[in-house]
Design a protein around this motif. Structure first.
Motif: not given
Ligand code: AMP
Length: 149
Positions: A23-46
């Motif tokens: 149930x936890x949103x996460x990103x992978x080490x090799x994902x680009x920052x763009x993907x991480x920012x997308x997950x953070x903005x869409x989820x609302x998590x800091x």
């Protein structure tokens, strides 16, 4: 009935309170920052946990670190978002607890962090414990104590 319903705080372990990895949103080490920012903005998590390809915990990544990484001398260099992998910007200096740690150990950590990652002895990610869950449990315990006196 919840796992903590009839338990005293001293009997509660982190495994009773954590949000499990599925149930936890996460990103992978090799994902680009763009993907991480997308997950953070869409989820609302800091911030969210960063995992390697075998689902071991390696750090956390948050909006502030991403923005600092792409901040140039005069402007945000947004092209860096797609060029920079998460591992270049993530925070690896993070606390980590295990499912068998006590409520008090969790409480101590969330004084300084909005959430703490939970991993097993080999580093495999189990979930997170949030400050919100700790505070809710304290409130519940306070009410139970009041109604028993
Ligand atoms: P909360 O206490 O629910 O406001 O959560 C505090 C922080 O914990 C959020 O800003 C996120 O960084 C993290 N968090 C909470 N729930 C999740 C989740 N399901 N997936 C990923 N991160 C989470």
């Amino acid at each position: 009935m919840s796992a903590t319903q009839d338990k005293k705080l001293t009997d509660i372990v982190i495994g009773d309170l954590m949000i499990s990895s599925e149930k936890v949103a996460h990103v992978q080490v090799n994902n680009p920052l763009e993907h991480a920012l997308l997950i953070l903005v869409k989820s609302g998590y800091s911030a969210v946990p960063v995992l390697d390809s075998s689902y071991k915990l390696v750090g956390t990544i948050g909006k502030t670190r991403i923005l600092n990484t792409v901040l140039g001398l005069e402007r945000f260099e947004m092209e860096k978002l797609s060029e920079t992998p998460v591992h270049e910007a993530m925070n690896t200096d993070i606390p980590c607890l295990s499912k068998t740690d006590t409520f008090m150990e969790g409480l101590k950590v969330v004084i300084n962090y909005p959430f703490v990652c939970i991993a097993d002895d080999e580093g495999y990610f189990d979930g997170i414990l949030t400050r919100r869950v700790i505070l809710k449990q304290l409130k519940r315990d306070h009410h139970t104590f009041k109604s028993n006196t």
